[in-house]
Scaffold this motif. Structure first.
Motif, PDB file in Angstrom:
ATOM      1  N   GLY A 256       0.818  -1.214   0.000  1.00 10.88           N
ATOM      2  CA  GLY A 256       0.000   0.000   0.000  1.00 10.88           C
ATOM      3  C   GLY A 256       0.852   1.264   0.000  1.00 10.88           C
ATOM      4  O   GLY A 256       0.529   2.259  -0.662  1.00 10.88           O
ATOM      5  N   ILE A 257       1.926   1.233   0.738  1.00 12.94           N
ATOM      6  CA  ILE A 257       2.792   2.402   0.790  1.00 12.94           C
ATOM      7  C   ILE A 257       3.440   2.651  -0.565  1.00 12.94           C
ATOM      8  O   ILE A 257       3.559   3.799  -1.016  1.00 12.94           O
ATOM      9  CB  ILE A 257       3.857   2.216   1.885  1.00 12.94           C
ATOM     10  N   LYS A 258       3.860   1.574  -1.256  1.00 15.61           N
ATOM     11  CA  LYS A 258       4.462   1.743  -2.577  1.00 15.61           C
ATOM     12  C   LYS A 258       3.456   2.331  -3.562  1.00 15.61           C
ATOM     13  O   LYS A 258       3.795   3.222  -4.355  1.00 15.61           O
ATOM     14  CB  LYS A 258       4.974   0.409  -3.083  1.00 15.61           C
ATOM     15  N   ALA A 259       2.200   1.826  -3.529  1.00 13.83           N
ATOM     16  CA  ALA A 259       1.177   2.385  -4.420  1.00 13.83           C
ATOM     17  C   ALA A 259       0.917   3.850  -4.100  1.00 13.83           C
ATOM     18  O   ALA A 259       0.777   4.685  -5.015  1.00 13.83           O
ATOM     19  CB  ALA A 259      -0.112   1.561  -4.292  1.00 13.83           C
ATOM     20  N   LEU A 260       0.833   4.163  -2.831  1.00  8.75           N
ATOM     21  CA  LEU A 260       0.619   5.548  -2.435  1.00  8.75           C
ATOM     22  C   LEU A 260       1.786   6.440  -2.852  1.00  8.75           C
ATOM     23  O   LEU A 260       1.598   7.572  -3.301  1.00  8.75           O
ATOM     24  CB  LEU A 260       0.405   5.618  -0.920  1.00  8.75           C
ATOM     25  N   ALA A 261       2.996   5.888  -2.762  1.00  8.95           N
ATOM     26  CA  ALA A 261       4.173   6.659  -3.179  1.00  8.95           C
ATOM     27  C   ALA A 261       4.150   6.916  -4.681  1.00  8.95           C
ATOM     28  O   ALA A 261       4.500   8.005  -5.151  1.00  8.95           O
ATOM     29  CB  ALA A 261       5.442   5.901  -2.789  1.00  8.95           C
ATOM     30  N   LYS A 262       3.684   5.911  -5.464  1.00  9.98           N
ATOM     31  CA  LYS A 262       3.592   6.103  -6.911  1.00  9.98           C
ATOM     32  C   LYS A 262       2.575   7.177  -7.254  1.00  9.98           C
ATOM     33  O   LYS A 262       2.801   8.034  -8.129  1.00  9.98           O
ATOM     34  CB  LYS A 262       3.217   4.774  -7.558  1.00  9.98           C
ATOM     35  N   THR A 263       1.443   7.168  -6.521  1.00 11.96           N
ATOM     36  CA  THR A 263       0.416   8.194  -6.750  1.00 11.96           C
ATOM     37  C   THR A 263       0.956   9.580  -6.435  1.00 11.96           C
ATOM     38  O   THR A 263       0.734  10.555  -7.164  1.00 11.96           O
ATOM     39  CB  THR A 263      -0.815   7.899  -5.897  1.00 11.96           C
ATOM     40  N   VAL A 264       1.678   9.685  -5.361  1.00 14.08           N
ATOM     41  CA  VAL A 264       2.239  10.980  -4.958  1.00 14.08           C
ATOM     42  C   VAL A 264       3.258  11.463  -5.991  1.00 14.08           C
ATOM     43  O   VAL A 264       3.313  12.658  -6.325  1.00 14.08           O
ATOM     44  CB  VAL A 264       2.861  10.881  -3.555  1.00 14.08           C
ATOM     45  N   MET A 265       4.065  10.561  -6.545  1.00 13.27           N
ATOM     46  CA  MET A 265       5.038  10.952  -7.563  1.00 13.27           C
ATOM     47  C   MET A 265       4.331  11.461  -8.808  1.00 13.27           C
ATOM     48  O   MET A 265       4.780  12.456  -9.414  1.00 13.27           O
ATOM     49  CB  MET A 265       5.939   9.764  -7.896  1.00 13.27           C
ATOM     50  N   ASN A 266       3.236  10.809  -9.196  1.00 10.31           N
ATOM     51  CA  ASN A 266       2.471  11.300 -10.341  1.00 10.31           C
ATOM     52  C   ASN A 266       1.919  12.693 -10.066  1.00 10.31           C
ATOM     53  O   ASN A 266       1.918  13.573 -10.937  1.00 10.31           O
ATOM     54  CB  ASN A 266       1.340  10.335 -10.686  1.00 10.31           C
ATOM     55  N   MET A 267       1.426  12.906  -8.861  1.00  7.58           N
ATOM     56  CA  MET A 267       0.897  14.223  -8.495  1.00  7.58           C
ATOM     57  C   MET A 267       2.006  15.278  -8.528  1.00  7.58           C
ATOM     58  O   MET A 267       1.773  16.420  -8.955  1.00  7.58           O
ATOM     59  CB  MET A 267       0.261  14.170  -7.112  1.00  7.58           C
TER      60      MET A 267
END
Length: 1661
Positions: A809-820
């Motif tokens: 979950g943290i990795k997915a959240l980190a990917k979302t944040v990088m896209n943002m």
């Protein structure tokens, strides 16, 4: 009855010191050739250097102070350190007290020293007395004493060759004291050694009291010593030296005597000094470099010296003993011995066969000289103080000690010898020995516990190490049965370790208790299966103490995993942990063996309290109340402990007293003072298992005391013996098994600490516990940290699945944040987010935000405090330099020239200054009025006074003005130009009359007032000029407005000159900061920004609204061009518009258009003419305005130039007045210095006179004692002669030949063979045979009597002599010999008294010389004082060129000149001038007579010639023709009218002349009246001058009497006499010249007469 019997047995129980172990902190001394001694705590330890056997002498009053020994008498002296200390002297080897010396010392003795001969002891005390005392210790009396306030000494020694010399030294001085004796009286005489400077050279000191080389100053008065300048009048002036004259001297560290009574002194700078014993002259010995260098050891500072033949032995801090071979004034250095430690003290034995060496650590070595020198270690010191002690089970053979450096020593209880040592090479804190095995545990500062195998006491070895935590170990305690080892750390962890070696000392867990554990107490009884533990810790915030009690079951090693959690902490519910609080602070607490009582020692008061534990269990904290309390009779915080069987309560405190009490009654049955409060008492106490032995360790004195029971029996012994046997029986099998395991552990000791040495794979978990990282870590990890890591590892394994999901979950959240974040980079700046806003850890963001805010707040506070400090400093400067100024300092500049005029900044005068000025004014006015009244009384019958009453009022006012003007001093005598500023100076005293101190002080006050007034006058002028400049600038600004308009109208490219004030002219602008001066951007808060934007918007809306509603303004601008009326100034801008047809060609114009064109041209021409006329008027007006500005500013500049000159003159006046003030202040200062010098000389004379009285009294007393002693001596000598003469009478009955034979035997004396020292001893001992002492005299007398017994033997009787006669003869001869011995002793005493009297007479003569010298200096000083008071320094104004000097040489010395008033010279010159004029008038009269004769003759000749001329004229008249006048008279018809007109004109001229004449006559009458009035004024002035002259004559006569009294002729009389002789000679020469001139004139007249006779006579035809 049983209790009474038990109590009686207890009372007889006492403790005795078996041995003491400690190491010397002070010097070690020889008692005899084979015994040394040193102080150690409360004891003096004696060591036989041959057998190394120790003997102990205890000081019953506490710690031992200083120690000294006397080898000939074999006695030792030491002092205690109680209030009003005593000196004890004991015999050796009996150790019986011989005497006790009691002086008047308050605190402590610092030095003791025995004389080498006689029964003399010297002592030196510390503050406050610093008293040197000489004792006769055998008779217990003080022979003499002397105090040296503030002088603390470091070494004191007697001269081995002369007991009358004593040397004391400290790092700044070396003093040799001489002991003088007269009969039974003893006196101290001190002489200080003059030390060289640090470079080895000597400073030539000058005499401070009577300096001989002071320069003579003929201008500024006498030159006085520096002590008088410093104002010192007491005894300190005799030794005063300024800071510049103080040079660093050598710093002595050690000294030693030589056989020639000289001194060798070692210095801190490395120099070796030789001090002569007679004149105390110091010589710096030169070091000669040897052939073999000392391994680069060039600099050596000796710490100790020991004299040997040919030089000295010295040692320093480098561990070497050097041999200094001294020859003449040079010495060479050789290595003598090398030790591993710095050597602190060297001493030779009395036979000089042994050298004692003491090191800094306390070890003692013996170096034995011989063919094969040997170095033996007599005492090997431990590395530091004893930190912990304990018995090796069962406590009847060995004990152990621990030092802070980690050194463990095993000692034999039988003799106190060191059996073995082991070094842990780490800093240690505590130690404990196990009751269940032959092992010991040592706690360290690093948090480790080392286990030592002590099965073999001669070779202990570390077998195991447990690293518990990183906090230091403070407590180690085994329970009574040795099952568990309790380890307390500084952070409040209590570790429980299995004490059995079979378990490899397994760590069972830990319990969290309070920090700073004070004590741990356990109860482990044989009949129980648990161990009760009590922990005492403080609660400093509440002033209470906390007790934590828990139990450890016997089966804990088998089930410890169930008792602890994953991190090793024991569960409180399983160990039954209870908390208790005590309402007051305790320093110690123990739990009794019945587990129902607690014994506590109060921290604040010296009480032992008993607390009862509640029987029922409780939750939370239970507060315990004292059940019983008794006074402990200790002082300071104490510590309690229980004996092994639990029936004895042992208490100790800072007082150093050990008390053993019965646990039930708390009655003390044993008490021992093994230490003292000076050493901060007892640190630890250990009692053996059988109770027979007790070890006591001092806290600061470094002493270990082994105590044994002296009388021990009854129930006391039986109870503890039974318990010991029972415990040993129980632990016997266990100890054998555990000791066997120790051997296995010892064989594996090479793998000690394998857990920490091998590479461990530790699990490091980061803050987010994201992943496990295996790290190769070689660092040793504490056990508590290992347990924590193991628990973390288990938690990670337990939650691995959840952790994996969270990680995804943290990795997915980190990917979302990088896209943002990528999308954020593409948007506009206004919509772009900050980088930190993408952080998902809100807590971390908040923490970072808070940290940044805190940092900003900190920076803001620092800036505010910095700004506040600067503002405060600015306010101080502003208050001092601006606000406090009544007149602010400012400048004024010219407009066109570089002139700057500054005013005088002035402070407001204080009320004290104004009161002082008012007082002086009032006093001066009173003095003036008194003087005026005195003059009126004296001159009441004067004619001038009577005539003054008839003057008119106006004349009286003028006279008063003139009188006031005359009373004021002229400028040249006033010394300044202050009168030019209108300052009233009549109250100033004449500079020639300022003799007293009060007059000078009043004059200074008046001069300061004049300076203030001068500055005030100039400042007023400056303020007027300043206002004028303000007016000029305002006027220039007003004109510049018109000039600016003209320039605009004329469209000229000229700049307008606008004068302004700068910052120097308006300094107050410097204190105001403008917004334009601030370069930094102002910080604006968000709400201020919003408020500014809103206000700007509102203002813009209001302006637009106002513009939209202003119709009148718009109409004026659209229709009238913005003006209602055309002004004259607008002519230049007026333009006539061209007609529209002018755009067409000329040929197409119509007649009407041509006519309009002509009108247009006419209007244009008229407009241009108007423009030219107006432009010229504007140019003329511009030039006029500019000229007006230029003229006004130039006029101001001229005025400012004059003000600048005025400023220069004012500053000159101020400097002149300040110069006078400085001269007066200097004279006052010099007067004070003279008074100080005079007071010092008077005090010096008084002290010397007191000293003279003392020396005279001493001489008188010495002479009386000498007379009495001499009378006794004469009587004794007469008795001796009577015995000799009466010999034959007593034996008259026997034959004469027998009488002769007996008389020969009567004269015969036995030969006493002196005990010669052995040849080898004589060659070694440098001091040889020392002078005889009282003991040696007694021994010699005893030998003499023994020899007399041999002579009295019957075998020596002559033949035929009766035995009765022989017995009578022997008795008579013995009486004769005894009388001879008394005569010799009296003769020696008589010579000593004569020498003493001679020294007193010399001292008396020296004191008398000092008194005479002081009186002579005092007389010279008084003469200088009188001369200084009469010889005043005055300030005179002289015009340039008024004083003429030959060859342009300025002389500063006018020894043959006098200063008199200028009026006297002017009056004398006027008299001389009058007499000269009279003589010239008589000479002119005589000359005129002779001239009249020649004139008459010439007139006669003239008349003859006129007669001739008249005759000629008559002839001419006869021949005269008719003139025009006659013709006019005849021809003019109105001749009379014409003549009348001419007469009228002449009459008018005469009338005008007559009127002018009358006017001139009136003016002359007025002038005559004015001259008459001026003549009256002059008469009054002459009368005043005559009165002043009379006073001056009186003053001159008084001064002439003073000068006659002083025996000197006035210089003014000499000068007057010389001038009178010169005037008489000049008068004679003038008379001679006049006579010669008369003779010359007569001769000239005669020549002229003869010449006239020869003239030819011409007769008219």
């Amino acid at each position: 009855m049983a209790q009474v019997r038990e109590l009686e047995e207890n009372l007889y129980a006492s403790l005795s010191v078996r041995w003491v172990q400690g190491f010397p902190k002070q010097n070690v001394h020889f008692v005899n050739d084979s015994t040394i001694c040193y102080s150690c705590g409360n004891f003096v330890v004696f060591i036989n250097i041959e057998t190394k056997k120790k003997t102990v002498l205890q000081c019953m009053n506490g710690i031992v102070g200083v120690v000294a020994t006397n080898v000939p008498y074999e006695v030792v002296a030491f002092s205690d350190r109680k209030l009003k200390p005593l000196i004890y002297i004991y015999n050796f080897p009996g150790l019986t007290r011989r005497t006790k010396l009691k002086g008047n010392v308050l605190l402590d003795y610092t030095l003791l020293s025995f004389s080498y001969c006689g029964t003399y002891l010297a002592s030196y005390s510390s503050l406050p007395e610093f008293e040197l005392a000489l004792w006769n210790w055998e008779s217990n009396v003080i022979l003499c004493k002397k105090s040296q306030l503030g002088m603390d000494m470091s070494q004191m020694t007697f001269n081995p060759m002369n007991w009358r010399q004593l040397c004391l030294s400290n790092p700044s001085s070396v003093t040799v004291w001489t002991i003088e004796r007269s009969n039974q009286e003893h006196y101290f005489k001190a002489r200080s050694v003059k030390l060289p400077m640090e470079d080895g050279t000597f400073f030539n000191e000058k005499d401070v009291i009577f300096p001989d080389s002071l320069p003579k100053d003929l201008i500024y008065g006498p030159v006085l010593p520096l002590s008088a300048i410093a104002g010192l009048v007491g005894k300190e002036a005799e030794t005063f030296r300024p800071k510049d004259d103080l040079y660093p001297l050598l710093h002595p560290t050690v000294h030693c005597w030589t056989p020639t009574s000289d001194l060798y002194v070692g210095c801190e700078e490395g120099h070796l000094l030789l001090i002569n014993g007679e004149n105390l002259k110091a010589t710096v010995l030169n070091k000669v470099e040897g052939q073999t260098p000392l391994d680069g050891r060039h600099f050596f500072s000796p710490v100790t010296l020991a004299y040997q033949k040919g030089g000295v032995l010295a040692s320093g801090i480098d561990g070497f003993v050097y041999s200094f071979i001294i020859k003449d004034s040079c010495y060479t250095v050789e290595d003598f011995l090398h030790l591993e430690e710095p050597v602190e003290y060297l001493m030779f034995s009395p036979s000089y066969k042994i050298l004692l060496i003491k090191t800094e650590k306390g070890s003692v070595y013996i170096y034995t000289f011989g063919e094969k020198p040997t170095l033996d270690n007599i005492l090997e010191a431990c590395d530091g103080k004893f930190q912990a002690i304990d018995f090796i089970t069962p406590g009847n053979e060995y004990c152990m000690t621990l030092t802070h450096s980690g050194e463990i020593c095993v000692w034999c209880l039988e003799d106190g010898a060191c059996v073995s040592r082991i070094y842990l090479n780490t800093l240690a804190t505590v130690m404990a020995c196990s009751p269940s095995s032959l092992s010991a545990a040592v706690g360290t500062v690093g948090g480790s516990v080392h286990f030592i195998d002590i099965r073999d006491a001669t070779s202990p070895q570390a077998v195991h190490k447990a690293f518990l935590s990183e906090s230091s170990v403070q407590h180690l305690l085994y329970d009574q049965r040795g099952m568990y080892l309790l380890v307390g750390t500084s952070k409040g962890y209590l570790f429980v370790i299995n004490a059995n070696p079979s378990s490899l000392f397994q760590i069972l867990g830990f319990v969290e208790v309070g920090k700073d554990i004070l004590q741990i107490s356990t109860v482990s009884l044989l009949e129980t299966d648990i161990v009760e533990v009590m922990v005492l810790s403080p609660l400093p915030e509440t002033g209470r103490s906390r007790l934590e009690i828990f139990t450890l079951p016997k089966i804990l090693p088998q089930v410890f995993t169930a008792f602890t959690n994953e991190r090793g902490k024991m569960r409180e519910e399983l160990i039954h942990k209870f908390l208790y609080e005590i309402e007051h602070a305790l320093s110690s607490a123990v739990l009794d063996f019945e587990s129902n009582r607690i014994y506590g020692f109060c921290n604040e008061v010296s009480y032992i309290c008993i607390y009862l534990l509640p029987e029922k269990a409780h939750n939370g904290i239970c507060v315990l109340k004292p059940y019983q309390k008794i006074q402990s009779k200790h002082y300071g915080p104490g510590v309690l402990s229980l004996s092994p069987h639990g029936l004895w309560l042992i208490s100790r405190a800072q007082c150093g007293i050990l008390c053993i009490r019965d646990i039930h009654t708390l009655e003390t049955f044993a008490r021992c003072r093994s230490h003292s409060h000076q050493g901060h008492g007892i640190q630890s106490v250990r009692i053996s298992m059988d109770g027979q032995s007790i070890l006591v360790n001092g806290r600061e004195d470094g002493t270990l005391v082994y105590l044994r029971w002296r009388r021990f029996g009854g129930n006391l012994a039986s109870e503890i013996f039974e318990y010991c046997q029972q415990l040993l029986t129980t632990l016997k099998n266990t100890m054998e098994e555990e000791n066997n395991y120790l051997s296995i552990t010892r064989s594996d000791s090479l793998g000690l600490g394998s857990e920490s040495e091998h590479t461990t794979m530790s699990l490091n978990v980061d803050s987010s516990q994201e992943e496990l990282v295996q790290v190769d870590n070689t660092k040793e990890i504490p056990w508590i940290q290992q347990k924590s890591q193991e628990a973390i590892k288990k938690e990670v394994k337990l939650f691995s699945n959840k952790r994996r999901d969270i990680k995804r979950g943290i990795k997915a959240l980190a990917k979302t944040v990088m896209n943002m974040m990528e999308e954020n980079q593409t948007v506009d700046n206004i919509a772009k987010l900050e980088q930190w806003e993408f952080g998902l850890d809100l807590e971390e963001l908040e923490r970072l935000h808070n940290e940044s805010e805190e940092e900003i707040e900190k920076i803001r506070k620092d800036a505010e405090m910095h700004n506040l400090a600067k503002r405060y400093l600015a306010e101080l400067i502003k208050e001092e330099c601006w606000n406090s100024m009544a007149v602010k300092g400012r400048a004024l500049k010219c407009f066109h020239i570089p002139y700057v005029v500054e005013n005088f900044p002035m402070k407001q005068r204080t009320d004290e200054e104004l009161k002082e000025v008012k007082r002086v004014f009032q006093q001066k006015k009173i003095e003036t009025e008194c003087l005026k009244i005195r003059k009126e009384i004296v001159e009441v019958q004067s004619a001038i006074t009577l005539s003054k009453k008839h003057h008119e009022e106006e004349d009286e006012e003028e006279e008063e003005d003139v009188a006031e003007k005359d009373t004021s001093l002229p400028n040249y005598l006033l010394g300044s130009l202050s009168t030019d500023f209108g300052v009233h100076t009549s109250l100033l005293s004449s500079q020639l009359e300022l003799h007293s101190r009060e007059e000078k002080i009043d004059q200074i006050i008046l001069l300061k007032d004049i300076i203030y007034k001068v500055k005030t006058v100039f400042n007023n002028e400056f303020d007027a000029a300043y206002k004028q400049k303000e007016f000029e600038i305002a006027r220039v600004k007003e004109k510049n407005i018109r000039i600016q308009e003209i320039i605009l109208d004329l469209e000229l490219e000229e700049s307008v000159w606008q004068p302004e004030f700068d910052d120097h002219e308006k300094p107050e602008r410097t204190l105001v900061v403008k917004s334009s001066e601030i370069t930094a951007q102002k910080y604006v808060t968000p709400w201020q920004k919003v408020k500014t934007e809103v206000s700007v918007t509102q203002e813009m809306e209001q302006w637009l609204l106002k513009r939209s509603t202003d119709a009148r303004h718009r109409a004026l601008m659209d229709m009238m061009g913005g003006v209602l009326e055309v002004k004259k100034e607008d002519i230049l801008r007026m333009v006539i518009s061209q007609p529209a047809f002018m755009a067409k060609p000329d040929a197409l114009w119509s007649e009407e258009e041509k006519k309009q064109f002509k009108d247009y041209e006419k209007k244009v021409k008229e407009l241009n003419e108007e423009k030219d006329k107006y432009r010229k008027s504007l140019e003329a007006e511009l030039k006029k305005l500019q000229n007006s500005i230029q003229e006004s500013t130039q006029n101001f500049d001229e005025h400012l130039k004059r003000l600048f000159k005025r400023r220069v003159k004012a500053e000159m006046v101020v400097n002149q007045e300040e110069l006078k003030i400085n001269n007066l202040v200097f004279s006052l200062l010099l007067d004070e210095e003279i008074n100080s010098r005079e007071a010092f000389l008077n005090n010096y004379v008084a002290r010397k006179q007191d000293e003279k009285n003392q020396t005279s009294e001493a001489i008188r007393k010495s002479r009386e004692d000498l007379d009495v002693y001499k009378e006794h001596y004469d009587n004794l000598l007469a008795e001796d002669k009577v015995l000799d003469r009466s010999f034959k009478k007593e034996f008259s009955e026997i034959p004469s030949h027998q009488v002769d034979m007996l008389y020969k035997l009567f004269k015969r004396r036995p030969r006493i063979h002196k005990q010669k020292m052995q040849s080898d001893t004589t060659s070694i001992v440098p001091f040889g045979e020392r002078p005889g002492s009282g003991k040696l005299n007694k021994e010699a007398y005893a030998q003499l009597m023994k020899a007399m017994d041999d002579l009295d033997n019957i075998n020596n009787m002559p033949e035929g002599l009766d035995s009765l006669v022989w017995e009578h003869f022997c008795m008579t001869r013995r009486v004769k010999v005894e009388n001879e011995q008394k005569v010799k002793q009296k003769a020696a005493g008589l010579m000593e008294m004569v020498a003493f009297l001679r020294r007193r007479v010399e001292e008396d003569e020296q004191v008398q010389q000092d008194i005479e010298k002081a009186f002579h200096e005092l007389v010279l000083l008084q003469e200088e004082k009188v001369k200084f008071q009469l010889n005043l320094t005055i300030q005179i104004l002289l015009k340039q060129g008024q004083v003429e000097l030959e060859n342009f040489q300025l002389l500063l010395e006018y020894s043959d000149a006098i200063l008199i008033n200028k009026n006297i010279i002017e009056d004398l010159n006027s008299v001389i001038r009058t007499q000269g004029q009279k003589k010239i008038a008589s000479m002119m009269e005589s000359k005129d007579v002779h001239k009249g004769i020649f004139q008459i003759e010439w007139d006669h000749k003239k008349m003859e010639m006129e007669m001739e001329d008249l005759n000629q004229k008559a002839w001419d008249i006869q021949m005269l023709f008719f003139s025009r006048e006659r013709q006019k008279y005849l021809t003019e018809p109105n001749y009379e009218t014409m003549i009348a007109i001419q007469i009228g004109i002449m009459e008018q001229t005469i009338a005008v002349l007559d009127k002018t004449h009358k006017k001139n006559v009136e003016n002359c009458k007025k002038l005559l009246k004015k001259l008459g009035r001026f003549s009256n004024q002059k008469d009054i002035a002459n009368y005043t001058l005559s009165c002043n002259l009379r006073e001056e004559l009186v003053a001159v006569s008084e001064r002439k009497d003073i000068c006659n009294a002083l025996g000197s002729t006035l210089t003014c009389e000499k000068i007057a006499k010389e001038r009178y002789e010169n005037m008489m000679q000049q008068q004679k020469l003038i008379n001679i010249s006049k006579k010669q001139a008369e003779q010359i004139s007569i001769l000239q007249a005669e020549v002229e007469r003869l010449r006239m006779k020869t003239f030819p006579a011409l007769v008219p035809m």
